[in-house]
Write an enzyme that holds these catalytic residues in place. Structure first.
Site, PDB file in Angstrom:
ATOM      1  N   LYS A  54       0.836  -1.205   0.000  1.00  0.00           N
ATOM      2  CA  LYS A  54       0.000   0.000   0.000  1.00  0.00           C
ATOM      3  C   LYS A  54       0.872   1.256   0.000  1.00  0.00           C
ATOM      4  O   LYS A  54       0.588   2.232  -0.704  1.00  0.00           O
ATOM      5  CB  LYS A  54      -0.956  -0.019   1.212  1.00  0.00           C
ATOM      6  CG  LYS A  54      -2.028  -1.094   1.087  1.00  0.00           C
ATOM      7  CD  LYS A  54      -2.799  -1.346   2.393  1.00  0.00           C
ATOM      8  CE  LYS A  54      -3.676  -2.590   2.235  1.00  0.00           C
ATOM      9  NZ  LYS A  54      -4.454  -2.931   3.430  1.00  0.00           N
ATOM     10  N   GLN A  98      -5.120  -1.708   9.729  1.00  0.00           N
ATOM     11  CA  GLN A  98      -4.884  -3.011   9.107  1.00  0.00           C
ATOM     12  C   GLN A  98      -5.486  -4.123   9.971  1.00  0.00           C
ATOM     13  O   GLN A  98      -5.296  -4.151  11.186  1.00  0.00           O
ATOM     14  CB  GLN A  98      -3.373  -3.214   8.907  1.00  0.00           C
ATOM     15  CG  GLN A  98      -3.005  -4.457   8.114  1.00  0.00           C
ATOM     16  CD  GLN A  98      -3.467  -4.420   6.653  1.00  0.00           C
ATOM     17  OE1 GLN A  98      -3.564  -3.358   6.049  1.00  0.00           O
ATOM     18  NE2 GLN A  98      -3.769  -5.583   6.102  1.00  0.00           N
ATOM     19  N   ASP A 121     -11.278   2.140   3.563  1.00  0.00           N
ATOM     20  CA  ASP A 121     -11.470   0.697   3.408  1.00  0.00           C
ATOM     21  C   ASP A 121     -12.928   0.356   3.091  1.00  0.00           C
ATOM     22  O   ASP A 121     -13.223  -0.746   2.638  1.00  0.00           O
ATOM     23  CB  ASP A 121     -11.115  -0.018   4.730  1.00  0.00           C
ATOM     24  CG  ASP A 121      -9.729  -0.628   4.726  1.00  0.00           C
ATOM     25  OD1 ASP A 121      -9.265  -1.040   3.652  1.00  0.00           O
ATOM     26  OD2 ASP A 121      -9.114  -0.694   5.815  1.00  0.00           O
TER      27      ASP A 121
HETATM   28  N1  GUN Z   1      -6.705  -7.198   6.020  1.00  0.00           N
HETATM   29  C1  GUN Z   1      -6.892  -7.964   4.912  1.00  0.00           C
HETATM   30  N2  GUN Z   1      -7.411  -7.210   3.904  1.00  0.00           N
HETATM   31  C2  GUN Z   1      -7.550  -5.957   4.396  1.00  0.00           C
HETATM   32  C3  GUN Z   1      -8.027  -4.748   3.838  1.00  0.00           C
HETATM   33  O1  GUN Z   1      -8.460  -4.658   2.680  1.00  0.00           O
HETATM   34  N3  GUN Z   1      -8.008  -3.665   4.672  1.00  0.00           N
HETATM   35  C4  GUN Z   1      -7.568  -3.747   5.951  1.00  0.00           C
HETATM   36  N4  GUN Z   1      -7.615  -2.638   6.675  1.00  0.00           N
HETATM   37  N5  GUN Z   1      -7.131  -4.863   6.498  1.00  0.00           N
HETATM   38  C5  GUN Z   1      -7.120  -5.954   5.725  1.00  0.00           C
END
Ligand code: GUN
Length: 297
Positions: A54, A98, A121
């Site tokens: 990211k 996350q 998200d």
């Molecule tokens: N953990 C696995 N996929 C994601 C996601 O798309 N966003 C977040 N914040 N955590 C995750």
């Protein structure tokens, strides 16, 4: 039949290129660069890999980002106080916590603390609720990325029978809402299967579009798939592989080799849905900076 490959890397690059251009335009109008605040609680290795991807994508498109790493012993009260600080900080456009969180923390509780106008998200109940009501909202990045793939390849969804395997909050559930309800790419007749579904094949064999997000390597075999189906594999599973330097390889939830011969379109793993998730996060962060979804804030 041999399926056409859906190239997620290519479509993700095109999506990022559009975001990159829009970020430049936005800055050329005198605005600061969009800013994404990432929060990692603990040091889960997989989460670190995802955050690395990211961060790299942010640099690529001109979005600024910072990651705050918090100890896995942090209390819910302390974590929520950190998030409230980000909510009030006008130099932060998007907030991403996350997942998964350590087991003593409730992800529902933590996500609900994020200002829904910064929830890039698309996990906050306000955004999920608005998605279900077909109102403007931040959309969960992985299913939104899948819809973008349908759009890019002009794969028809309307009136098709879509089957989603997996009912998670992050993928399966919002995926089923988008497939059934969205105006442009949606309007499919949609079935959701999960671990309580009896006789999975009875459902998958009727799917014109099959989205698999079960987290089980090679769950879907050729005999479970309808001739000419569109196969979207959201699974990313590590399986032991002595021939690889790392000692493992990544495989999806679909037995690609056999299913490819029967499908009309298929996503590979890696290089299918995965890159789209990060590209859609970039798009959401730009939308947050421009206040495109919630203009009155
Ligand atoms: N953990 C696995 N996929 C994601 C996601 O798309 N966003 C977040 N914040 N955590 C995750």
């Amino acid at each position: 039949m041999s399926a056409e490959i859906i190239d997620g890397r290519k479509v993700a690059e095109l999506t990022r290129a559009r975001v990159r251009e829009d970020v430049q335009d936005w800055k050329a109008k005198g605005n600061r660069a969009p800013f994404l605040q990432v929060v990692l609680v603990g040091d889960d290795p997989a989460s670190k890999v995802y955050i690395g991807a990211k961060t790299k994508a942010c640099e690529d498109v001109g979005i600024e980002t910072a990651t705050e790493i918090l100890q896995d012993t942090i209390s819910a009260k302390e974590l929520k106080s950190v998030i409230r600080g980000y909510n009030e900080d006008n130099s932060i456009d998007g907030i991403l916590v996350q997942l998964p969180l350590p087991s003593h923390l409730s992800s529902h509780d933590v996500i609900e603390t994020i200002d829904h106008r910064k929830d890039v998200d698309g996990f906050h109940p306000m955004n999920v609720g608005r998605l279900a009501l077909c109102q403007p909202c931040f959309k969960s990045c992985t299913p939104a990325g899948v819809m973008e793939l349908f759009k890019h390849y002009s794969i028809p969804v309307k009136s098709k029978h879509a089957v989603v395997i997996g009912a998670s909050n992050i993928v399966g559930s919002p995926m089923s809402i988008m497939l059934s309800r969205e105006n442009y790419t949606g309007k499919a007749t949609t079935t959701i299967c999960h671990k309580y579904t009896k006789d999975l094949t009875r459902h998958t064999i009727n799917a014109d579009i099959l989205v698999v997000a079960a987290g089980q390597p090679h769950l879907i075999k050729a005999e479970m798939v309808k001739e000419g189906a569109v196969i979207i594999d959201v699974g990313i599973n590590r399986v032991a592989d002595e021939t690889s330097e790392k000692g493992y390889k990544l495989v999806g939830d679909v037995d690609f080799g056999s299913v490819q011969k029967k499908a009309s379109w298929i996503t590979p793993v890696p290089g299918g849905v995965g890159p789209m998730t990060v590209a859609m996060l970039m798009k959401n962060t730009l939308l947050a900076a421009k206040k495109s979804i919630y203009p009155d804030s």
